[in-house]
Scaffold this motif. Structure first.
Motif, PDB file in Angstrom:
ATOM      1  N   SER A 126       0.869  -1.184   0.000  1.00 12.03           N
ATOM      2  CA  SER A 126       0.000   0.000   0.000  1.00 12.03           C
ATOM      3  C   SER A 126       0.901   1.227   0.000  1.00 12.03           C
ATOM      4  O   SER A 126       2.122   1.106   0.180  1.00 12.03           O
ATOM      5  CB  SER A 126      -0.858   0.004   1.264  1.00 12.03           C
ATOM      6  OG  SER A 126       0.012   0.068   2.382  1.00 12.03           O
ATOM      7  N   LEU A 127       0.306   2.392  -0.171  1.00 12.45           N
ATOM      8  CA  LEU A 127       1.114   3.613  -0.265  1.00 12.45           C
ATOM      9  C   LEU A 127       1.986   3.798   0.981  1.00 12.45           C
ATOM     10  O   LEU A 127       3.194   4.000   0.889  1.00 12.45           O
ATOM     11  CB  LEU A 127       0.190   4.815  -0.471  1.00 12.45           C
ATOM     12  CG  LEU A 127       0.865   6.154  -0.782  1.00 12.45           C
ATOM     13  CD1 LEU A 127      -0.100   7.074  -1.506  1.00 12.45           C
ATOM     14  CD2 LEU A 127       1.446   6.854   0.413  1.00 12.45           C
ATOM     15  N   THR A 128       1.367   3.720   2.159  1.00 10.22           N
ATOM     16  CA  THR A 128       2.135   4.012   3.378  1.00 10.22           C
ATOM     17  C   THR A 128       3.235   2.973   3.607  1.00 10.22           C
ATOM     18  O   THR A 128       4.342   3.307   4.037  1.00 10.22           O
ATOM     19  CB  THR A 128       1.188   4.097   4.600  1.00 10.22           C
ATOM     20  OG1 THR A 128       0.119   4.989   4.268  1.00 10.22           O
ATOM     21  CG2 THR A 128       1.901   4.634   5.822  1.00 10.22           C
ATOM     22  N   PHE A 185      -0.731  14.750   4.232  1.00 13.73           N
ATOM     23  CA  PHE A 185      -1.706  13.711   4.565  1.00 13.73           C
ATOM     24  C   PHE A 185      -1.226  13.039   5.858  1.00 13.73           C
ATOM     25  O   PHE A 185      -0.045  12.711   5.979  1.00 13.73           O
ATOM     26  CB  PHE A 185      -1.808  12.703   3.420  1.00 13.73           C
ATOM     27  CG  PHE A 185      -3.005  11.821   3.540  1.00 13.73           C
ATOM     28  CD1 PHE A 185      -4.241  12.234   3.076  1.00 13.73           C
ATOM     29  CD2 PHE A 185      -2.900  10.574   4.141  1.00 13.73           C
ATOM     30  CE1 PHE A 185      -5.352  11.426   3.210  1.00 13.73           C
ATOM     31  CE2 PHE A 185      -4.014   9.757   4.276  1.00 13.73           C
ATOM     32  CZ  PHE A 185      -5.241  10.182   3.806  1.00 13.73           C
ATOM     33  N   ASP A 195       1.384  10.221   5.919  1.00 12.67           N
ATOM     34  CA  ASP A 195       2.753  10.613   5.577  1.00 12.67           C
ATOM     35  C   ASP A 195       3.439  11.226   6.798  1.00 12.67           C
ATOM     36  O   ASP A 195       4.603  10.944   7.083  1.00 12.67           O
ATOM     37  CB  ASP A 195       2.764  11.641   4.429  1.00 12.67           C
ATOM     38  CG  ASP A 195       2.223  11.055   3.139  1.00 12.67           C
ATOM     39  OD1 ASP A 195       1.381  10.147   3.211  1.00 12.67           O
ATOM     40  OD2 ASP A 195       2.626  11.495   2.051  1.00 12.67           O
ATOM     41  N   ASP A 236       4.739  11.826  -2.906  1.00 15.45           N
ATOM     42  CA  ASP A 236       3.501  11.076  -2.698  1.00 15.45           C
ATOM     43  C   ASP A 236       2.566  11.448  -3.854  1.00 15.45           C
ATOM     44  O   ASP A 236       2.112  12.598  -3.949  1.00 15.45           O
ATOM     45  CB  ASP A 236       2.897  11.479  -1.338  1.00 15.45           C
ATOM     46  CG  ASP A 236       1.532  10.844  -1.086  1.00 15.45           C
ATOM     47  OD1 ASP A 236       0.899  10.377  -2.052  1.00 15.45           O
ATOM     48  OD2 ASP A 236       1.091  10.841   0.071  1.00 15.45           O
ATOM     49  N   ALA A 245      -0.427  10.076  -4.552  1.00 15.62           N
ATOM     50  CA  ALA A 245      -1.792   9.561  -4.383  1.00 15.62           C
ATOM     51  C   ALA A 245      -2.804  10.311  -5.243  1.00 15.62           C
ATOM     52  O   ALA A 245      -3.667   9.715  -5.889  1.00 15.62           O
ATOM     53  CB  ALA A 245      -2.195   9.636  -2.915  1.00 15.62           C
ATOM     54  N   HIS A 246      -2.693  11.644  -5.275  1.00 17.38           N
ATOM     55  CA  HIS A 246      -3.695  12.456  -5.986  1.00 17.38           C
ATOM     56  C   HIS A 246      -3.235  12.906  -7.368  1.00 17.38           C
ATOM     57  O   HIS A 246      -3.949  13.652  -8.037  1.00 17.38           O
ATOM     58  CB  HIS A 246      -4.092  13.665  -5.131  1.00 17.38           C
ATOM     59  CG  HIS A 246      -4.959  13.262  -3.986  1.00 17.38           C
ATOM     60  ND1 HIS A 246      -6.325  13.308  -4.042  1.00 17.38           N
ATOM     61  CD2 HIS A 246      -4.639  12.725  -2.787  1.00 17.38           C
ATOM     62  CE1 HIS A 246      -6.820  12.844  -2.905  1.00 17.38           C
ATOM     63  NE2 HIS A 246      -5.812  12.487  -2.129  1.00 17.38           N
ATOM     64  N   TYR A 304      -6.356   3.164  -5.949  1.00 17.75           N
ATOM     65  CA  TYR A 304      -7.823   3.119  -5.785  1.00 17.75           C
ATOM     66  C   TYR A 304      -8.502   4.450  -6.091  1.00 17.75           C
ATOM     67  O   TYR A 304      -9.715   4.533  -6.074  1.00 17.75           O
ATOM     68  CB  TYR A 304      -8.212   2.647  -4.373  1.00 17.75           C
ATOM     69  CG  TYR A 304      -7.397   3.233  -3.241  1.00 17.75           C
ATOM     70  CD1 TYR A 304      -7.621   4.522  -2.790  1.00 17.75           C
ATOM     71  CD2 TYR A 304      -6.385   2.487  -2.638  1.00 17.75           C
ATOM     72  CE1 TYR A 304      -6.875   5.061  -1.764  1.00 17.75           C
ATOM     73  CE2 TYR A 304      -5.629   3.015  -1.593  1.00 17.75           C
ATOM     74  CZ  TYR A 304      -5.870   4.301  -1.159  1.00 17.75           C
ATOM     75  OH  TYR A 304      -5.123   4.832  -0.146  1.00 17.75           O
ATOM     76  N   LYS A 305      -7.709   5.512  -6.350  1.00 16.72           N
ATOM     77  CA  LYS A 305      -8.333   6.807  -6.657  1.00 16.72           C
ATOM     78  C   LYS A 305      -8.516   6.904  -8.179  1.00 16.72           C
ATOM     79  O   LYS A 305      -9.373   6.243  -8.743  1.00 16.72           O
ATOM     80  CB  LYS A 305      -7.471   7.944  -6.118  1.00 16.72           C
ATOM     81  CG  LYS A 305      -7.299   7.894  -4.604  1.00 16.72           C
ATOM     82  CD  LYS A 305      -6.436   9.049  -4.140  1.00 16.72           C
ATOM     83  CE  LYS A 305      -6.109   8.951  -2.659  1.00 16.72           C
ATOM     84  NZ  LYS A 305      -7.261   9.119  -1.784  1.00 16.72           N
TER      85      LYS A 305
HETATM   86  C1  PLP Z   1      -2.120  11.882  -0.129  1.00 16.33           C
HETATM   87  C2  PLP Z   1      -2.296  10.532   0.516  1.00 16.33           C
HETATM   88  N1  PLP Z   1      -1.233   9.926   1.071  1.00 16.33           N
HETATM   89  C3  PLP Z   1      -1.344   8.733   1.676  1.00 16.33           C
HETATM   90  C4  PLP Z   1      -2.544   8.064   1.739  1.00 16.33           C
HETATM   91  C5  PLP Z   1      -2.613   6.747   2.449  1.00 16.33           C
HETATM   92  O1  PLP Z   1      -2.767   5.697   1.568  1.00 16.33           O
HETATM   93  P1  PLP Z   1      -2.778   4.168   2.022  1.00 16.33           P
HETATM   94  O2  PLP Z   1      -3.938   3.976   2.947  1.00 16.33           O
HETATM   95  O3  PLP Z   1      -2.974   3.413   0.741  1.00 16.33           O
HETATM   96  O4  PLP Z   1      -1.479   3.881   2.671  1.00 16.33           O
HETATM   97  C6  PLP Z   1      -3.675   8.652   1.155  1.00 16.33           C
HETATM   98  C7  PLP Z   1      -4.984   7.974   1.192  1.00 16.33           C
HETATM   99  O5  PLP Z   1      -5.994   8.438   0.736  1.00 16.33           O
HETATM  100  C8  PLP Z   1      -3.547   9.925   0.533  1.00 16.33           C
HETATM  101  O6  PLP Z   1      -4.593  10.554  -0.015  1.00 16.33           O
END
Ligand code: PLP
Length: 425
Positions: free
Chosen positions: A106-108, A135, A138, A220, A222-223, A245-246
């Motif tokens: 996963s991202l984190t 976020f 992070d 990061d 994610a967006h 997932y986004k």
């Molecule tokens: C900018 C950002 N960083 C980190 C995350 C955390 O992602 P994850 O739950 O997949 O680790 C999110 C989740 O929405 C996010 O929007």
């Protein structure tokens, strides 16, 4: 931006002329209480399900049903190399080379793995520069990494924030913060697109500054991934992490992505946390205790991946592949979000403030809206919108985030949304 018109007929004409209009049909659109398609502006939170996902996942369920463990080696898409099937398309979306990109965890989790390698504090250089409004995941990841190396987060987290009275960060302020503290900063970690304001950061300029100062730079995404064109390799970003997932429409909690610049991939002088899936695949199953590194970013891979989730990513990436270069899709995105902004200004000036920068180069598809304090509270408006099937999300303390996604949202969705918002405020 070309002249727009404030009418549903105009929006429908734009829909008719949209070269991506057929892609909406590729997705399941949730229904409102009246059984009509919702106006779904939360693809920045959870992207919609591509219709073909079911078939892609079913194929792997069938392979498991019919072949059991042999599915690792047999069938149309054997599981052993399954993650590799995703890499070329993912690499093209983030502007990386195939040896720099991998889909895992996963991202984190990926952020921790990257910091284990790229955050190497010493007595002098031990700070991480990040935003004050990063976020939370992070923030926690950085805080705990600093702590686990025996340093004090209160001393080592260099938090940057917008100027007083401003919502977005200025590139010049980021550069200045890096330049002024370069001898103490070990890592800069920033978002490609800020989740709250929707601001797109100037990653190239920040990356150049970090290189000049010999500082590692992680992003990061994610967006940003699937939302704006990215050129991670050319920008010389050291590492990047993202979720799928986004904007990548790969399902709730689906496996994330990771980029490590080629220049680091074969390095032997950086620590890595290891697992058997990072061992060179040609000898992995000899089951030796001597780790032989895979000569690509896959060396950071720990475990054998969850195939059902990868199958959903594969389905979604195939839709992106059919849509063509992300740059072209983003041309629609700019127009769609440009129309959204224009309508808001025409209809709700002085009532709804747009926090997101108005420069199309400084944002993706999301607009972050804040309702003037003397009007109905934003949180109430958000929940009324949701009740009517106009999906946005609410972010404390005061933001409605609305993201018209070019693959499945229409100009008429944007028009209807602004009409509804006007009625509610
Ligand atoms: C900018 C950002 N960083 C980190 C995350 C955390 O992602 P994850 O739950 O997949 O680790 C999110 C989740 O929405 C996010 O929007």
């Amino acid at each position: 931006m070309e002249p727009f018109e404030n009418s549903l007929d105009f929006a429908k004409k734009m829909d008719g002329d949209d070269p991506f209009k057929s892609f909406r049909d590729e997705f399941h659109i949730p229904k409102n209480k009246a059984g009509e398609d919702e106006v779904y502006f939360v693809g920045n939170s959870l992207g919609l399900q591509p219709k073909r996902t079911e078939q892609y996942v079913q194929q792997e369920l069938d392979s498991w049903k019919e072949r059991g463990v042999r599915g690792h080696f047999e069938g149309a898409n054997p599981w052993l190399p399954f993650h590799e099937f995703l890499t070329p398309q993912m690499a093209s979306i983030v502007g990386g080379k195939v040896n720099e990109v991998l889909i895992m965890n996963s991202l984190t989790t990926n952020l921790h793995l990257m910091m284990a390698s790229f955050y190497q504090p010493n007595a002098i250089r031990n700070k991480v520069l990040l935003e004050q409004h990063a976020f939370p995941s992070d923030h926690y990841a950085v805080e705990s990494q600093i702590q686990s190396r025996g340093f004090d987060p209160a001393q080592c987290m260099h938090l940057i924030k917008p100027r007083v009275g401003e919502e977005c960060l200025r590139t010049e302020d980021i550069i200045k913060a890096i330049a002024e503290n370069f001898d103490q900063i070990a890592l800069v970690l920033l978002p490609g697109i800020q989740y709250y304001t929707g601001q797109r950061l100037d990653i190239l300029t920040i990356s150049k500054t970090c290189q000049e100062q010999g500082i590692c730079f992680g992003v990061d995404l994610a967006h940003a991934v699937g939302n704006v064109p990215l050129r991670l390799h050319d920008w010389q970003v050291d590492f990047a992490v993202w979720c799928t997932y986004k904007y990548l429409n790969s399902g709730p909690g689906s496996v994330g992505g990771c980029f490590v610049h080629e220049k680091h991939v074969r390095r032997t002088d950086i620590p890595r946390l290891l697992g058997w899936w990072g061992h060179d695949k040609s000898t992995r199953f000899e089951m030796s205790n001597e780790f032989e590194p895979t000569p690509t970013a896959e060396v950071w891979q720990l475990s054998n991946p969850p195939i059902l989730s990868l199958a959903a990513i594969r389905a979604s990436l195939s839709v992106f592949e059919e849509a063509g270069p992300i740059e072209t899709l983003c041309e629609k995105s700019r127009r769609l979000t440009g129309y959204f902004e224009w309508l808001l200004k025409q209809n709700l000036e002085g009532v709804v403030d747009i926090v997101t920068p108005s420069d199309p180069d400084a944002r993706g598809c999301q607009l972050s809206l804040s309702i003037q304090p003397d009007k109905k509270p934003g949180k109430e408006i958000h929940s009324e919108l949701e009740d009517l099937g106009f999906m946005t999300d609410w972010r404390e303390p005061n933001i409605i985030r609305a993201a018209p996604v070019p693959l499945y949202n229409r100009y008429s969705d944007v028009f209807r949304f602004v009409e509804q918002l006007k009625k509610l405020v």
